[in-house]
Design an enzyme around this catalytic site. Sequence first.
Site, short mmCIF file in Angstrom:
data_model
loop_
_atom_site.label_atom_id
_atom_site.label_comp_id
_atom_site.label_asym_id
_atom_site.label_seq_id
_atom_site.Cartn_x
_atom_site.Cartn_y
_atom_site.Cartn_z
NE ARG A 171 -5.69 -1.82 9.01
CZ ARG A 171 -4.48 -1.94 9.71
NH1 ARG A 171 -4.26 -2.85 11.08
NH2 ARG A 171 -2.69 -1.72 9.39
NE ARG A 221 7.28 -3.45 11.84
CZ ARG A 221 6.32 -3.02 10.96
NH1 ARG A 221 6.43 -2.64 9.70
NH2 ARG A 221 4.65 -3.20 11.07
NE ARG A 233 7.32 -5.68 6.53
CZ ARG A 233 6.57 -5.29 7.46
NH1 ARG A 233 6.03 -4.20 5.98
NH2 ARG A 233 5.82 -5.09 8.83
CE LYS A 235 -2.25 -1.23 3.40
NZ LYS A 235 -1.16 -2.11 4.01
NE ARG A 291 0.53 -7.34 11.09
CZ ARG A 291 1.99 -7.10 10.97
NH1 ARG A 291 3.07 -7.16 10.65
NH2 ARG A 291 1.51 -5.14 9.84
#
Length: 214
Positions: free
Chosen positions: A88, A156, A123, A13, A167
């Site tokens: 959301r 993270r 990541r 996004k 998630r």
Amino acid sequence: MKLVILGAPGAGKGTQAEQLEAYLRVPTISTGMMVRKAIREQTEFGKLSKAYIDDGQLVPDDAMIKVLDERLRKKDCRHGFILDGYPRTVHQAKDLENKGIIIDKVLSVEVPDELIVERLSGRLECGNCGASYHVKYRAPMEEGICDVCDSPLIRRDDDIPEIILKRLAAYHEKTAPLKEYYAKQGKLCVAEGQGDIKDTINEVFKVLELGVTD
């Protein structure tokens, strides 16, 4: 234009928002960036958000609505904006409408869950300047070190497969009704994520009827 971008964590996004921001000349408001900034600064909102994120849950509606409402009141949003990561839920979408904020179009970037897990679990992020990397797609020049400021890179806490899957489950559960809500209003535009970023960008511009990028 008042545009909303939907997509699971890791769907890209942010990349699409950057391209659209340059084209439309309106600010991008990323709730993800707002949350991470609050966590780094250890504000009350940041502490609350971290507790939910570490458990693989979404930040509660009431908390997000309050923070976003303050942001949308700023002058740079008077002529439009791009919302990345918000709303959301249908509750959040209705809250925007109740405040007189009418969304023009809603873009949903669709990427398979298995690819999302691969993207997120690889990541890396600089703990100092916030620069982003990926062990496969955007590796730093020196392993574990930021190219920008030479600080150590970190992973993270929520970027491990088990948390990512939680998630994704939370995202799909809460966002499916939201997509249906906007589809009934004739505002939903779906773009299938492509293997190449450039192809995805062109698909996004096509479904939004903005033409094709150079």
